[in-house]
Design a protein around this motif. Structure first.
Motif, mmCIF file in Angstrom:
data_model
loop_
_atom_site.group_PDB
_atom_site.id
_atom_site.type_symbol
_atom_site.label_atom_id
_atom_site.label_comp_id
_atom_site.label_asym_id
_atom_site.label_seq_id
_atom_site.Cartn_x
_atom_site.Cartn_y
_atom_site.Cartn_z
ATOM 1 N N LEU A 143 0.834 -1.200 0.000
ATOM 2 C CA LEU A 143 0.000 0.000 0.000
ATOM 3 C C LEU A 143 0.870 1.252 0.000
ATOM 4 C CD1 LEU A 143 -2.791 1.334 0.200
ATOM 5 C CD2 LEU A 143 -2.599 1.130 2.681
ATOM 6 N N ARG A 144 1.867 1.283 0.855
ATOM 7 C CA ARG A 144 2.768 2.447 0.924
ATOM 8 C C ARG A 144 3.463 2.647 -0.423
ATOM 9 N NH1 ARG A 144 5.679 1.195 5.097
ATOM 10 N NH2 ARG A 144 4.554 2.526 6.531
ATOM 11 N N GLU A 145 3.989 1.564 -1.012
ATOM 12 C CA GLU A 145 4.678 1.671 -2.299
ATOM 13 C C GLU A 145 3.743 2.196 -3.387
ATOM 14 O OE1 GLU A 145 6.385 -2.140 -3.149
ATOM 15 O OE2 GLU A 145 7.869 -1.960 -1.547
ATOM 16 N N ALA A 146 2.500 1.716 -3.404
ATOM 17 C CA ALA A 146 1.527 2.148 -4.407
ATOM 18 C C ALA A 146 1.196 3.626 -4.226
ATOM 19 C CB ALA A 146 0.262 1.300 -4.326
ATOM 20 N N ARG A 147 1.046 4.065 -2.987
ATOM 21 C CA ARG A 147 0.739 5.471 -2.719
ATOM 22 C C ARG A 147 1.882 6.364 -3.178
ATOM 23 N NH1 ARG A 147 2.587 8.669 0.896
ATOM 24 N NH2 ARG A 147 3.276 7.055 2.327
ATOM 25 N N GLN A 199 -3.147 13.320 1.202
ATOM 26 C CA GLN A 199 -3.870 13.383 -0.071
ATOM 27 C C GLN A 199 -4.715 12.130 -0.303
ATOM 28 O OE1 GLN A 199 -0.380 14.023 -2.472
ATOM 29 N NE2 GLN A 199 -0.871 16.202 -2.802
ATOM 30 N N LEU A 200 -4.137 10.967 -0.002
ATOM 31 C CA LEU A 200 -4.899 9.725 -0.167
ATOM 32 C C LEU A 200 -6.081 9.705 0.793
ATOM 33 C CD1 LEU A 200 -5.337 6.998 -1.493
ATOM 34 C CD2 LEU A 200 -3.725 6.010 0.163
ATOM 35 N N SER A 236 -5.570 7.387 9.564
ATOM 36 C CA SER A 236 -6.091 6.084 9.143
ATOM 37 C C SER A 236 -5.180 5.465 8.086
ATOM 38 C CB SER A 236 -7.507 6.211 8.584
ATOM 39 O OG SER A 236 -8.407 6.548 9.600
ATOM 40 N N VAL A 237 -4.758 6.294 7.126
ATOM 41 C CA VAL A 237 -3.841 5.805 6.092
ATOM 42 C C VAL A 237 -2.537 5.361 6.744
ATOM 43 C CG1 VAL A 237 -2.543 6.410 4.006
ATOM 44 C CG2 VAL A 237 -4.886 7.248 4.306
ATOM 45 N N GLU A 254 -3.864 -1.344 11.395
ATOM 46 C CA GLU A 254 -5.261 -1.514 10.986
ATOM 47 C C GLU A 254 -5.279 -1.900 9.517
ATOM 48 O OE1 GLU A 254 -7.617 1.952 11.769
ATOM 49 O OE2 GLU A 254 -6.783 2.199 13.774
ATOM 50 N N THR A 255 -6.437 -2.332 9.040
ATOM 51 C CA THR A 255 -6.618 -2.620 7.621
ATOM 52 C C THR A 255 -7.870 -1.894 7.132
ATOM 53 O OG1 THR A 255 -7.850 -4.635 8.126
ATOM 54 C CG2 THR A 255 -5.492 -4.889 7.681
#
Length: 120
Positions: free
Chosen positions: A8-12, A21-22, A32-33, A41-42
């Motif tokens: 997720l971090r890499e994609a962001r 921003q996300l 939350s991100v 968390e998920t």
């Protein structure tokens, strides 16, 4: 194999977005991100299609680590039975998932496939 949080971090970052921003795009807070990216968390199931859309990655890639056309799940190659055109379930959980999918009505199968379709 990388965790969901790492993917997720890499994609962001690849999408050129900050956590803030996300979060704004998803209607959630930066914290939350951050919690998702740190594995505390998920995201909820309902949030996944929006993640796919905003990050430009398929859910297979984000959740399972499968890049489109990669033929791999994480570090493991997909295995096929002789003469089969589709992957073979490798364990009981995968068999149960496949059986469950096959019992879904056609409309729900289509909705599920749409959910996991790579982003345009």
């Amino acid at each position: 194999m990388k965790r969901f949080a790492d993917r997720l971090r890499e994609a962001r970052v690849a999408a050129g977005m900050t956590q803030e921003q996300l979060g704004f795009a998803l209607g959630i807070t930066k914290s939350s991100v951050s919690a998702w990216e740190n594995g505390r968390e998920t995201p909820s199931f309902r949030m996944l299609p929006e993640l796919r859309r905003h990050l430009g990655r398929s859910l297979d890639e984000l959740i399972c680590g499968v890049a489109p056309g990669d033929g791999r799940i994480g570090d493991e190659p997909l295995t096929y039975a002789a003469g089969e055109a589709s992957p073979v379930a490798r364990n009981e959980k995968e068999r149960a998932l496949l059986l469950r999918y096959r019992t879904l009505p056609a409309k729900r199968r289509a909705a599920l496939l749409d959910l996991i379709r790579p982003a345009d």
